[in-house]
Design an enzyme around this catalytic site. Structure first.
Site, PDB file in Angstrom:
ATOM      1  N   TYR A 122       0.807  -1.221   0.000  1.00  0.00           N
ATOM      2  CA  TYR A 122       0.000   0.000   0.000  1.00  0.00           C
ATOM      3  C   TYR A 122       0.842   1.273   0.000  1.00  0.00           C
ATOM      4  CZ  TYR A 122      -3.697  -3.241   1.390  1.00  0.00           C
ATOM      5  OH  TYR A 122      -4.579  -4.278   1.442  1.00  0.00           O
ATOM      6  N   THR A 123       2.005   1.228   0.592  1.00  0.00           N
ATOM      7  CA  THR A 123       2.815   2.439   0.727  1.00  0.00           C
ATOM      8  C   THR A 123       3.710   2.649  -0.486  1.00  0.00           C
ATOM      9  OG1 THR A 123       4.532   1.224   1.917  1.00  0.00           O
ATOM     10  CG2 THR A 123       2.824   2.283   3.234  1.00  0.00           C
TER      11      THR A 123
END
Length: 847
Positions: A122-123
């Site tokens: 996600y990052t």
């Protein structure tokens, strides 16, 4: 049976364990846990940044998924788990972990509350701008490379590092048999220190610390004292104390105080701090906190601790510093790898290692650029020669039947050029020849041989270069490169020029990334005890029969004439009354003796300060009293001395003497002060010097006066000896250690009192029935207390209804022993005097 092995080598298992463990230890030390002093990075961090460099994941490019970087790192350079690599990435992106983040993260990378970062899928990340300075010039042969774990990739052994990363971001790690813990610093201060060290390598630590005063943590906070910093910089090891920053806010309307915490010490978890404070309040280890909440937001941290009106905010804050992580110790251990070996390094050694590293980087970069420029000059020179002889060259090429023939003719011909000069300069400076220079074959000042590289460039020459303008451009570029080449040669030859370049680069870094110091250093700090925050004031301490305790300022009571009605000192329930009253200083220690002969310690200021109408607080909330145990005697002291004794007396007439020094070590659960019989209790405690006389007074008006020498000194747990013989209906009410001057003041339960000269009480042996001290009648009632007074004294008398009167001793008449006294305080039918205490007239302020 098949053979398991063709050859079995017998070895000593002890030697094998030693060697294997040593190999493992060195692998952890060098390859995992310790940073390199040159770039301040551990291998995993270095490989992460290198992988980002290879992927062109620079600060001015788009973000890439963290998982992409993690995959490249573990697939190419770092054969470890993806969790370890991603955790390292997360920390490099956290502004509360690194003073200058090396990774610019987009997404959830955790918080100071200890929240975990989002999953790597996600990052997104990219290199930070300052991290780019660690990798800058990596492609200019500035550092050596080695093969990765499978030999398919090359990894830099160290980064060029234009910034002193080890100091500005610090490092921590646990290796085998050693650990490192280097605090972060301010980049502007560190670079100023580098510049000062470059100018004077014999600079003293004191002078160096004018530039680098101490660590500068990303979470700010306050460092108390410089001694630990100086020791760490001087020896490589030291300890500093970091404290949270706070203010005390006072509400305008309610005057209610709140403690606001707006900065925490480095690496302290905010959520755990709040939970810890809540637990301390719940366990009643800290009293006076009413509300605790976290008001932190994107604007900054704000922990609000609301306290009671009567509680001193400074005391609560000092307790919080002592009992929570609002103040921590940070052990500095500056261990880093230098020349591949771990070493505890001083500040000057770290700066010196970084500066030497930068010198080597600049030299290797300059040599790389010089070789590159010389190669280009070499090609340009061939092109210039060809343009100076273009007609002849074209003719030679046209007359050649093959390419090889053309190359051979160009190679063997002696060429004339009025513009080419580089080869002649090299002839005069043969000692500085590079591999490219050695290919040149100078003939004389204006005649040349062409090299294969030059011939190839001539054959690839585009027709547009034959114009006069292009010819001039080539000559101009040639001359400019020639100047650059000379400059680079000067860098390699002249150490002063190299030093200037290094300083200029550091100054540029400082100007681009320098910021203000966050962590404040309290240079003149000395440990602040809670008592340092308390004003020295005389107070009246009251303890009710039901165990409610409080103190009030002595100055809040005015002196009254004999027979006055008195002022309400404390509001009690009908079934409760004041049993103990004493005057002490807020900085005194009070020894609290319980009905069971247990001694407890407490500072006077730890007692609750309350108004006249308040009952105070149950002492069971302040001391760990057991069931059916209550405080019966309180003794204020200022210091412990072996020459001073504690003399104790019980209601059954037992006495005991123990050195005060034996009570110097407070214990949370208290200690035994005297062993009591089941139906006995402690009624009086006093300090003696070993040569005093002792007076015991009973409720039925009897007294005994004997020398202290008759009572030998015993240990804490002794039961004592008999001081006075009493009837079953009688009990001892007072212990007096008389001084040279003064009278004995006696007060009865119905408010009668008198003064009697001490010499009227003859000194006799202990364990006697004593003599008459006061005539007891129904009118005056039994004796409730006695004390020695002088003419300047004033006394405080309190009743079971909570009425307090303060009067001057001079207004009380001196009478003989066998008298009932005069009225001191008028009491109602159900009201009785229960306590008596002296107030020194020198400390009184009328109101």
């Amino acid at each position: 049976m098949k053979e398991v092995a063709k050859e079995i080598i017998k070895i000593d298992i002890e030697d094998e364990l030693k060697n294997s463990y040593l190999d493992y230890a060195m692998s952890v030390i060098i390859g995992r846990a310790l940073p390199d002093v040159r770039d301040g990075l551990k291998p995993v961090h270095r490989r992460i940044l290198f992988a980002m460099k290879v992927l062109n994941n620079d600060w001015n490019k788009t973000y890439k998924k963290s998982a992409r970087i993690v995959g490249d790192v573990i697939g190419k350079y770092h054969p470890h788990g993806d969790t370890a690599v991603y955790d390292a990435i997360v920390r490099m992106a956290q502004p509360f972990s690194l003073r200058y983040v090396l990774i610019d993260g987009q997404g959830n990378f955790g918080s100071i509350d200890g929240d975990s970062a989002a999953a790597m899928r996600y990052t997104e990340i990219r290199m930070s701008k300052i991290a780019y300075e660690l990798l800058n010039d990596l492609d200019k042969n500035t550092v050596s490379f080695f093969s990765n774990y499978d030999g398919t990739e090359k990894i830099p052994e160290v980064l060029p590092a234009k910034i002193p990363n080890l100091l500005i971001n610090g490092s921590s790690g646990i290796a085998v048999g050693m650990a490192t813990n280097i605090p972060p610093h301010n980049i502007k201060e560190v670079i100023n220190g580098c510049l000062a060290f470059i100018d004077d390598q014999n600079i003293t630590l004191k002078k160096l610390m004018e530039h680098i005063p101490g660590p500068d943590f990303p979470t700010a906070g306050l460092i108390n004292g410089k001694r630990g910093i100086e020791k760490a910089y001087k020896t490589g090891k030291g300890k500093i104390y970091i404290r949270a920053k706070s203010i005390i806010e006072i509400q305008k309307k309610t005057k209610k105080k709140s403690i606001i915490i707006y900065e925490l010490p480095y690496q302290v978890n905010k959520a755990r701090v709040i939970k810890g404070i809540a637990n301390l309040v719940k366990e009643k280890k800290i009293e006076g906190i009413t509300t605790l909440r976290d008001e932190s937001d994107k604007e900054g941290m704000r922990i609000v601790i609301e306290i009671k009106k009567e509680t001193k905010a400074e005391i609560i804050l000092n307790q919080l510093y002592s009992l929570t992580q609002l103040e921590i110790s940070f052990g500095i251990n500056m261990v880093a790898l230098i020349h591949g070996q771990p070493k505890v390094m001083t500040l000057k050694e770290i700066l010196n290692a970084f500066i030497n590293h930068r010198r080597k980087i600049i030299m290797r970069r300059s040599l790389f650029e010089l070789n590159k420029i010389r190669k280009k000059i070499h090609i340009l020179e061939g092109l210039i020669i060809s343009l100076d002889n273009i007609d002849l060259i074209i003719n030679l090429i046209k007359k050649s039947s093959t390419l090889e023939e053309a190359k051979n003719k160009l190679k063997t011909y002696h060429w004339y050029s009025k513009h080419a000069q580089y080869t002649q300069i090299l002839k005069k400076n043969a000692h500085s020849l590079t591999p490219y220079d050695k290919k040149l074959r100078p003939i004389d000042t204006q005649k040349f041989f062409l090299t294969p590289e030059q011939i190839q460039a001539i054959l690839e020459l585009r027709l547009q270069k034959l114009t006069h303008l292009e010819h001039k451009k080539l000559i101009s570029e040639y001359k400019q490169l020639f100047k650059t080449s000379n400059n680079l040669e000067n860098i390699l030859k002249n150490n002063n020029i190299l030093t200037k370049i290094m300083k200029d680069e550091l100054i540029k870094i400082r100007d681009n990334f320098g910021d203000k110091r966050r962590t404040k250093i309290n240079v003149n700090y000395s440990d602040i005890n809670t008592s340092d925050l308390i004003n020295k004031e005389n107070v009246v301490i009251t303890l009710s029969y039901s165990g409610y305790v409080k103190y009030q300022l002595l100055s809040s009571y005015e002196a009254q004439k004999r027979g006055g009605k008195g002022k309400l000192a404390v509001k009690t329930k009908e079934e409760d009354f004041i049993e103990n009253l004493l005057v002490a200083n807020t900085h005194d220690i009070i020894l609290c003796f319980s009905s069971k002969g247990i001694l407890y310690w407490m500072k006077v200021y730890q007692l609750p300060e309350a108004s006249r109408h308040a009952r105070g607080r149950p002492i069971v909330n302040l001391l760990p009293l057991s069931s059916n145990e209550r405080i019966t005697a309180i003794l204020p002291i200022s210091e412990y001395k072996d020459s001073i004794n504690i003399f104790m007396a019980t209601s059954k007439g037992m006495v005991k003497k123990t050195s005060l020094y034996e009570f110097k070590k407070p214990r949370t659960k208290g200690i035994i002060a005297i062993n009591l019989k089941a139906d006995d209790e402690l009624i009086g405690v006093s300090l003696t010097n070993g040569n005093n006389t002792i007076m015991l007074f009973t409720a039925q008006g009897k007294a005994v006066h004997f020398s202290e020498i008759l009572v030998r000194k015993t240990g804490r747990t002794a039961i004592g000896v008999q001081g006075i013989k009493i009837k079953k209906s009688d009990k001892v009410v007072s212990l007096v250690v008389p001084k040279k001057h003064g009278n004995i003041l006696l007060i009865t339960e119905h408010g009668y009192g008198k003064r009697t000269e001490i010499h009227e009480f003859p000194i006799k042996s202990r364990a006697t029935q004593g003599t008459i001290a006061m005539k007891i009648t129904k009118k005056n009632g039994i004796v409730i207390g006695t004390m020695q007074v002088v003419n300047q004294d004033q006394i405080i008398i309190i009743t079971n209804a909570g009425t307090l009167v303060r009067t001057r001793v001079l207004e009380i008449g001196i009478l003989g022993r066998n008298t009932q006294g005069v009225i001191i305080i008028r009491t109602s039918k159900k009201e009785k005097v229960v306590a008596l205490q002296k107030a020194n007239a020198l400390h009184l302020n009328s109101v």
